[in-house]
Design an enzyme around this catalytic site. Structure first.
Site, mmCIF file in Angstrom:
data_model
loop_
_atom_site.group_PDB
_atom_site.id
_atom_site.type_symbol
_atom_site.label_atom_id
_atom_site.label_comp_id
_atom_site.label_asym_id
_atom_site.label_seq_id
_atom_site.Cartn_x
_atom_site.Cartn_y
_atom_site.Cartn_z
ATOM 1 N N CYS A 15 -6.427 9.538 -1.109
ATOM 2 C CA CYS A 15 -6.263 8.788 0.154
ATOM 3 C C CYS A 15 -5.426 9.711 1.117
ATOM 4 O O CYS A 15 -6.073 10.381 1.823
ATOM 5 C CB CYS A 15 -5.029 7.605 -0.128
ATOM 6 S SG CYS A 15 -5.032 6.330 0.871
ATOM 7 N N LYS A 36 -5.926 -3.052 8.482
ATOM 8 C CA LYS A 36 -5.943 -2.361 7.156
ATOM 9 C C LYS A 36 -7.063 -2.643 6.297
ATOM 10 O O LYS A 36 -7.575 -3.808 6.347
ATOM 11 C CB LYS A 36 -4.685 -2.822 6.150
ATOM 12 C CG LYS A 36 -4.394 -2.037 4.878
ATOM 13 C CD LYS A 36 -3.105 -2.737 4.147
ATOM 14 C CE LYS A 36 -2.968 -1.763 2.960
ATOM 15 N NZ LYS A 36 -1.715 -2.264 2.329
ATOM 16 N N SER A 65 -6.994 1.149 0.028
ATOM 17 C CA SER A 65 -5.781 0.655 0.770
ATOM 18 C C SER A 65 -5.376 1.565 1.729
ATOM 19 O O SER A 65 -4.715 2.537 1.463
ATOM 20 C CB SER A 65 -4.628 0.403 -0.308
ATOM 21 O OG SER A 65 -3.514 -0.282 0.378
ATOM 22 N N HIS A 108 -8.208 4.849 -4.106
ATOM 23 C CA HIS A 108 -7.308 4.641 -5.385
ATOM 24 C C HIS A 108 -7.771 4.545 -6.655
ATOM 25 O O HIS A 108 -7.406 3.452 -7.183
ATOM 26 C CB HIS A 108 -6.155 3.520 -4.720
ATOM 27 C CG HIS A 108 -5.479 4.193 -3.675
ATOM 28 N ND1 HIS A 108 -4.282 5.138 -3.626
ATOM 29 C CD2 HIS A 108 -5.306 3.934 -2.163
ATOM 30 C CE1 HIS A 108 -3.778 5.251 -2.483
ATOM 31 N NE2 HIS A 108 -4.589 4.583 -1.712
ATOM 32 N N GLU A 110 -6.572 5.560 -9.213
ATOM 33 C CA GLU A 110 -5.473 5.324 -10.007
ATOM 34 C C GLU A 110 -4.661 4.138 -10.010
ATOM 35 O O GLU A 110 -3.753 4.036 -10.706
ATOM 36 C CB GLU A 110 -4.225 6.695 -9.715
ATOM 37 C CG GLU A 110 -3.628 6.114 -8.387
ATOM 38 C CD GLU A 110 -4.174 6.397 -6.994
ATOM 39 O OE1 GLU A 110 -3.607 6.200 -6.067
ATOM 40 O OE2 GLU A 110 -5.273 6.508 -6.953
ATOM 41 N N ARG A 122 4.258 -7.589 -0.944
ATOM 42 C CA ARG A 122 5.151 -6.944 -0.285
ATOM 43 C C ARG A 122 4.945 -7.055 1.244
ATOM 44 O O ARG A 122 5.832 -7.317 2.146
ATOM 45 C CB ARG A 122 5.187 -5.403 -0.738
ATOM 46 C CG ARG A 122 6.212 -4.701 0.108
ATOM 47 C CD ARG A 122 5.765 -3.146 -0.123
ATOM 48 N NE ARG A 122 4.675 -2.909 0.548
ATOM 49 C CZ ARG A 122 3.532 -1.962 0.493
ATOM 50 N NH1 ARG A 122 3.872 -0.956 -0.463
ATOM 51 N NH2 ARG A 122 2.622 -1.856 1.017
#
Length: 175
Positions: A15, A36, A65, A108, A110, A122
């Site tokens: 990323c 985003k 992301s 991502h 992971e 969040r």
């Protein structure tokens, strides 16, 4: 990054790290997105016979992301880089150096099943106007539990990188 280039046989940039590494080593710029990019996006391989993608399905998911992107034409200007995969929605997603010493992934793999949800909750709790992660919550309902459908891709990717570009390729006497 310079230390890794001189002392590590194969480096994986993920990323923000991929954007920084591509700029630092190859002068590939990043571009801000209007909003985003968040969600799970399907990808297609751009090359055949690539060990890093061994065992992958013809199309495969990668969580994204991020607030920036790359332009494929900027990557292709660099003769030392190869685009391994791209997504119609997310753009270029996996790139490597031709010497296999640097791997760049804009997404991502992971991420755990709930990571995108936790980021979304969040950010919305902070009052940020972020998009609902695409292709993630069942029926786009944030109250429904997402499921991981990228886990096998993630395991293959990291296993292939460690096996083909770290374990088998690192010389015994590197220095």
């Amino acid at each position: 990054m310079d230390y890794a280039k001189e002392n590590v046989y194969s480096t994986l940039y993920v990323c923000w790290g991929s954007f920084a590494g591509l700029y630092h080593h190859y002068n590939v710029p990043k571009y801000p997105l209007e909003r985003k990019m968040s969600g799970i996006f399907m990808n297609e391989r751009c090359v055949e016979g690539e060990p890093l993608l061994r065992g992958f399905d013809d199309t495969f998911p990668i969580p994204q992301s991020r607030h920036t992107t790359l332009k494929k034409e900027d990557v292709l200007k660099c003769d030392d880089l190869v685009v391994l995969s791209e997504s119609a929605e997310a753009g270029v997603t996996i790139i490597k150096s031709k010497d296999n010493r640097e791997i760049f992934m804009t997404g991502h793999l992971e991420y755990d099943t709930m990571t995108l949800a936790e980021e979304y909750y969040r950010d919305t709790e902070k009052g940020m106007k972020v998009p609902l992660p695409k292709n993630y919550f069942p029926t786009n309902n944030v109250n429904r539990m997402p499921t991981s459908y990228w886990r096998s891709t993630a395991h293959l990717f990291y296993t292939n990188w460690l096996n083909y570009y770290v374990y088998q390729a690192t010389p015994f006497n590197f220095i």
